[in-house]
Structure formats: structure tokens, C-alpha cells
Design a protein around this motif. Structure first.
Motif, PDB file in Angstrom:
ATOM      1  N   PRO A   1      -3.953   5.706  32.507  1.00 11.13           N
ATOM      2  CA  PRO A   1      -2.520   5.479  32.287  1.00 11.13           C
ATOM      3  C   PRO A   1      -1.673   6.701  32.602  1.00 11.13           C
ATOM      4  N   PHE A   2      -2.216   7.890  32.352  1.00 13.68           N
ATOM      5  CA  PHE A   2      -1.427   9.108  32.586  1.00 13.68           C
ATOM      6  C   PHE A   2      -1.256   9.397  34.075  1.00 13.68           C
ATOM      7  N   SER A   3      -2.344   9.261  34.837  1.00 13.82           N
ATOM      8  CA  SER A   3      -2.211   9.518  36.275  1.00 13.82           C
ATOM      9  C   SER A   3      -1.338   8.434  36.918  1.00 13.82           C
ATOM     10  N   LEU A   4      -1.476   7.188  36.429  1.00  8.37           N
ATOM     11  CA  LEU A   4      -0.629   6.103  36.948  1.00  8.37           C
ATOM     12  C   LEU A   4       0.830   6.344  36.588  1.00  8.37           C
ATOM     13  N   MET A   5       1.037   6.849  35.388  1.00  5.33           N
ATOM     14  CA  MET A   5       2.404   7.124  34.935  1.00  5.33           C
ATOM     15  C   MET A   5       3.061   8.203  35.807  1.00  5.33           C
ATOM     16  N   LEU A   6       2.241   9.153  36.261  1.00  7.56           N
ATOM     17  CA  LEU A   6       2.773  10.190  37.165  1.00  7.56           C
ATOM     18  C   LEU A   6       3.225   9.556  38.481  1.00  7.56           C
ATOM     19  N   ILE A   7       2.449   8.567  38.954  1.00  5.48           N
ATOM     20  CA  ILE A   7       2.828   7.852  40.182  1.00  5.48           C
ATOM     21  C   ILE A   7       4.148   7.110  39.934  1.00  5.48           C
ATOM     22  N   ALA A   8       4.249   6.466  38.760  1.00  6.83           N
ATOM     23  CA  ALA A   8       5.474   5.724  38.417  1.00  6.83           C
ATOM     24  C   ALA A   8       6.679   6.649  38.375  1.00  6.83           C
ATOM     25  N   VAL A   9       6.496   7.812  37.772  1.00  5.67           N
ATOM     26  CA  VAL A   9       7.593   8.786  37.653  1.00  5.67           C
ATOM     27  C   VAL A   9       8.043   9.243  39.043  1.00  5.67           C
ATOM     28  N   LEU A  10       7.074   9.479  39.917  1.00  7.13           N
ATOM     29  CA  LEU A  10       7.398   9.885  41.294  1.00  7.13           C
ATOM     30  C   LEU A  10       8.164   8.757  41.998  1.00  7.13           C
ATOM     31  N   ALA A  11       7.694   7.517  41.798  1.00  7.15           N
ATOM     32  CA  ALA A  11       8.363   6.363  42.426  1.00  7.15           C
ATOM     33  C   ALA A  11       9.787   6.186  41.892  1.00  7.15           C
ATOM     34  N   PHE A  12       9.965   6.407  40.590  1.00 16.53           N
ATOM     35  CA  PHE A  12      11.304   6.329  39.976  1.00 16.53           C
ATOM     36  C   PHE A  12      12.239   7.377  40.590  1.00 16.53           C
ATOM     37  N   SER A  13      11.686   8.565  40.807  1.00 17.12           N
ATOM     38  CA  SER A  13      12.526   9.683  41.248  1.00 17.12           C
ATOM     39  C   SER A  13      13.045   9.496  42.680  1.00 17.12           C
TER      40      SER A  13
ATOM     41  N   SER B   1      22.576  -1.570  58.512  1.00 12.94           N
ATOM     42  CA  SER B   1      21.755  -1.211  59.670  1.00 12.94           C
ATOM     43  C   SER B   1      20.270  -1.445  59.359  1.00 12.94           C
ATOM     44  N   ALA B   2      19.452  -1.397  60.431  1.00  6.85           N
ATOM     45  CA  ALA B   2      18.004  -1.621  60.262  1.00  6.85           C
ATOM     46  C   ALA B   2      17.390  -0.579  59.335  1.00  6.85           C
ATOM     47  N   LYS B   3      17.899   0.661  59.452  1.00  6.17           N
ATOM     48  CA  LYS B   3      17.375   1.757  58.612  1.00  6.17           C
ATOM     49  C   LYS B   3      17.653   1.460  57.136  1.00  6.17           C
ATOM     50  N   THR B   4      18.878   0.990  56.855  1.00  8.45           N
ATOM     51  CA  THR B   4      19.253   0.677  55.468  1.00  8.45           C
ATOM     52  C   THR B   4      18.411  -0.477  54.920  1.00  8.45           C
ATOM     53  N   ILE B   5      18.197  -1.504  55.765  1.00  4.90           N
ATOM     54  CA  ILE B   5      17.374  -2.646  55.343  1.00  4.90           C
ATOM     55  C   ILE B   5      15.959  -2.170  55.001  1.00  4.90           C
ATOM     56  N   PHE B   6      15.426  -1.297  55.867  1.00  6.34           N
ATOM     57  CA  PHE B   6      14.082  -0.761  55.618  1.00  6.34           C
ATOM     58  C   PHE B   6      14.044   0.002  54.290  1.00  6.34           C
ATOM     59  N   LEU B   7      15.083   0.836  54.066  1.00  9.32           N
ATOM     60  CA  LEU B   7      15.121   1.621  52.828  1.00  9.32           C
ATOM     61  C   LEU B   7      15.275   0.721  51.598  1.00  9.32           C
ATOM     62  N   LEU B   8      16.024  -0.378  51.755  1.00  5.98           N
ATOM     63  CA  LEU B   8      16.177  -1.334  50.653  1.00  5.98           C
ATOM     64  C   LEU B   8      14.829  -1.962  50.292  1.00  5.98           C
ATOM     65  N   ILE B   9      14.080  -2.340  51.332  1.00  9.66           N
ATOM     66  CA  ILE B   9      12.749  -2.924  51.102  1.00  9.66           C
ATOM     67  C   ILE B   9      11.842  -1.885  50.430  1.00  9.66           C
ATOM     68  N   PHE B  10      11.955  -0.648  50.906  1.00 10.70           N
ATOM     69  CA  PHE B  10      11.168   0.450  50.350  1.00 10.70           C
ATOM     70  C   PHE B  10      11.488   0.645  48.864  1.00 10.70           C
ATOM     71  N   VAL B  11      12.793   0.625  48.544  1.00  5.67           N
ATOM     72  CA  VAL B  11      13.216   0.789  47.151  1.00  5.67           C
ATOM     73  C   VAL B  11      12.681  -0.374  46.299  1.00  5.67           C
ATOM     74  N   GLY B  12      12.748  -1.602  46.878  1.00 11.54           N
ATOM     75  CA  GLY B  12      12.281  -2.780  46.151  1.00 11.54           C
ATOM     76  C   GLY B  12      10.812  -2.688  45.784  1.00 11.54           C
ATOM     77  N   PHE B  13       9.993  -2.269  46.752  1.00  9.68           N
ATOM     78  CA  PHE B  13       8.554  -2.204  46.504  1.00  9.68           C
ATOM     79  C   PHE B  13       8.146  -0.924  45.779  1.00  9.68           C
ATOM     80  N   VAL B  14       8.404   0.187  46.451  1.00  5.02           N
ATOM     81  CA  VAL B  14       7.860   1.471  45.985  1.00  5.02           C
ATOM     82  C   VAL B  14       8.573   1.989  44.747  1.00  5.02           C
ATOM     83  N   SER B  15       9.888   1.798  44.712  1.00  2.00           N
ATOM     84  CA  SER B  15      10.640   2.436  43.631  1.00  2.00           C
ATOM     85  C   SER B  15      10.988   1.481  42.490  1.00  2.00           C
ATOM     86  N   THR B  16      10.628   0.198  42.623  1.00  2.00           N
ATOM     87  CA  THR B  16      10.927  -0.752  41.542  1.00  2.00           C
ATOM     88  C   THR B  16       9.688  -1.526  41.098  1.00  2.00           C
TER      89      THR B  16
END
Lengths: 80, 237
Positions: free
Chosen positions: A6-18, B129-144
Motif C-alpha cells: 500500500p505504501f509503494s502504491l500510495m507513492l505512485i498515487a501521489v505522483l499521479a495526483f501531482s 487541439s490534438a495535444k490537448t485531447i491527448f493530455l485530457l486522456i492522460f489526465v483521465g487515466f494516469v492522474s484520476t
């Protein structure tokens, strides 16, 4: 392979949030904050069931069953 | 979240952020009240260090100005966000984590959609733009999708107070990334604050006693098995 805890995964989550504010700033000229938020929420709602299917669950019955059984889900609205 | 961003219209952003970042304190108190999570000496130390970090980041920044309604909006959003973290922990101990993530976002989407329709337009996406669409998809998957699923999963295994302090780390990483990718140079007090928050995250997981005895253990493993083994030990905690 490294065993994820959970801790290493949480670090990944924090990086993704940032990464989020950085990208939000880059695309802010073209897409508003609300638009970005909508896409983010939409992606989770659309693709999480897909992940669940990949795990091997029957998505529809799984989520409907959870809606009937879990009274807690109705408390999730404050997150918004 | 909506209230927090709306508050920017009533009070300075710095003031809103400063109030919001006190959430680890509120989270620990709420977790203690509602799910009987004990507040240990280690929790108090790590939360105090993180608070010092927040104060350092906002040092000499003007926090005055704005209206009472803005403050109230941020305080409610802090309570909501803390409540979300506590609720996550409560349900994570009983439910499957991805089920939670799905329902959280399904509810959020239902509430957000009418607000979006009234305040914005779908044509925004057509003009992107295509770049923005790509970044939106990236945010959806990786950052959310990824971090929220992990957060729900981790809630089952980590104390609420630890999660609260850990999430603060993302702010430190954002400062670092904005320097690396956007060239925004952080001030000295921001760097010092970031260091404090990083220390707070470490001390929320390891107590000082553990850290000192653990250091010797890692040193021995490092000597015999190399740095990969040492990193593995640290992450396996």
C-alpha cells in the motif's frame, strides 16, 4: 519483480495526483477547469467497469448489486 | 471540490489553499470521532511537522483579504474532503475498493453535469487541439483513474492520518514538477516547507525509534545486497 505494498502504491498515487495541476495549467487555454473535471470523472465511470470486467467480474450485476447492498454509496456525494 | 474552487471568487487563492491544507488535522480528528481511530504520538508529530511545512510554504505570503463567505466555503470543503478520506477508510474496511471508486465518480459526474451545462459548453472540446485531447486522456487515466483507485485500495491498509499526510506530498511533487517542466522556480521557503512535508510523510509511516534502528538494518543490507535491496526494504514497509 518488486512486490507492491500500500505504501509503494500510495507513492505512485501521489505522483499521479501531482501531475494533474501541471497538465491542467498547460491545457487551461483551451479547456476550462470544469471541462477537465468532467472528462476526468467520465473516464473513471466509463473505464473502471472495463477494469472490473478484465478482473473477471460481471460489471452490470456487480455494480447494481453494490448499489442495492451498500447504503454507504449514497454518502459519497460530499466528495463533489 | 466545487466549493473550494468557487471560494477563489471570494478570498485570495493563497488564503483558500492555506486553510484547505490544514485537512490532515481535521481528518485525524474526524477519524477519531467517527471510526475510533486512535491518535498516537507519532500521528501528532507527523501532522505537526506537516503543518510547520504548510506555514513555511505560505511564509510572508499575504493571507488577508476576502469575505467571510469565502472562508466558510473553504472550511466546508475541508470538512467534506476530510469526511471523504474518513469515509473511504470506513468503507474500504468493508467493501471492494474499485466499487467505491466507481460510485464516488458516478455521483460526482451526476452532480457536475448540470453545473457544466449551465456554466460551460461541450463545444470547448470540439475546438481543442490534438495535444490537448491527448493530455485530457492522460489526465483521465494516469492522474484520476489510477490514483483514486489506489487511494481506495490503500485506505484498507493505511491509517487515515497517514493517508492525509501522504496526499500532502503531491503538493511537494507538483512544486518540483512545475520547476522541471514549466520552469517555475520555487522560493526558498517553499523548498523548506516541501522538505518538512516530506519528513512528515516519512514520520507518519516510521516512528523515530524505527527510523534509527531501521537505518542500521538498511545499511547492512545495502552493504551486502546493493541499493536495489535497500529500496525494496523501504517500499515494503
Amino acid at each position: 519483480m518488486m512486490k507492491h505494498t500500500p505504501f509503494s502504491l500510495m507513492l505512485i498515487a501521489v505522483l499521479a495526483f501531482s501531475i494533474n495541476p501541471i497538465i491542467a495549467k498547460i491545457i487551461s487555454d483551451e479547456v476550462s477547469f470544469m471541462g477537465t473535471l468532467l472528462v476526468r470523472f467520465l473516464f473513471v465511470v466509463l473505464f473502471l467497469p472495463l477494469v472490473v470486467v478484465l478482473i473477471g467480474e460481471n460489471t452490470f450485476s456487480f455494480f447494481l448489486r453494490s448499489a442495492k447492498e451498500d447504503y454507504c454509496i449514497f454518502l459519497y456525494w460530499p466528495y463533489f | 471540490m466545487g466549493l473550494f474552487y468557487l471560494s477563489f471568487n471570494y478570498i485570495p487563492i493563497n488564503r483558500a489553499l492555506f486553510i484547505f491544507f490544514t485537512y490532515p488535522i481535521i481528518t485525524s480528528i474526524l477519524a477519531h470521532i467517527f471510526i475510533n481511530e486512535p491518535i498516537t504520538k507519532q500521528d501528532i508529530i507527523s501532522i505537526s511537522i506537516s503543518f510547520i511545512g504548510i506555514v513555511a510554504i505560505f511564509w510572508k505570503t499575504s493571507l488577508s483579504g476576502g469575505t467571510l463567505i469565502g472562508d466558510v466555503m473553504v472550511i466546508i470543503s475541508v470538512l467534506m474532503w476530510s469526511g471523504y478520506i474518513v469515509l473511504n477508510r470506513y468503507t474500504a474496511l468493508r467493501e471492494v475498493y474499485y466499487k467505491q471508486t466507481f460510485w464516488i465518480f458516478a455521483f460526482s459526474l451526476i452532480f457536475l453535469l448540470p453545473v457544466f451545462i449551465f456554466t460551460d459548453s461541450f463545444s470547448t472540446f470540439a475546438a481543442a487541439s490534438a495535444k490537448t485531447i491527448f493530455l485530457l486522456i492522460f489526465v483521465g487515466f494516469v492522474s484520476t483513474l489510477l490514483p483514486y483507485t489506489i487511494l481506495n485500495y490503500a485506505s484498507k491498509h493505511m491509517k487515515t492520518s497517514v493517508i492525509g499526510v501522504f496526499i500532502l506530498l503531491s503538493m511537494v511533487l507538483t512544486i518540483f514538477l512545475s520547476f522541471a517542466f514549466l520552469g517555475e522556480e520555487p522560493k526558498t521557503n517553499v523548498i523548506i516547507g516541501g522538505i518538512f512535508i516530506t519528513i512528515a510523510a516519512i514520520t507518519s509511516v516510521y516512528s523515530f525509534d524505527q527510523l534509527f534502528s531501521f537505518r542500521k538494518y538498511v545499511k547492512v543490507r545495502l552493504k551486502h545486497e546493493g541499493w536495489r535491496a535497500a529500496v525494496r526494504i523501504l517500499l515494503r514497509r
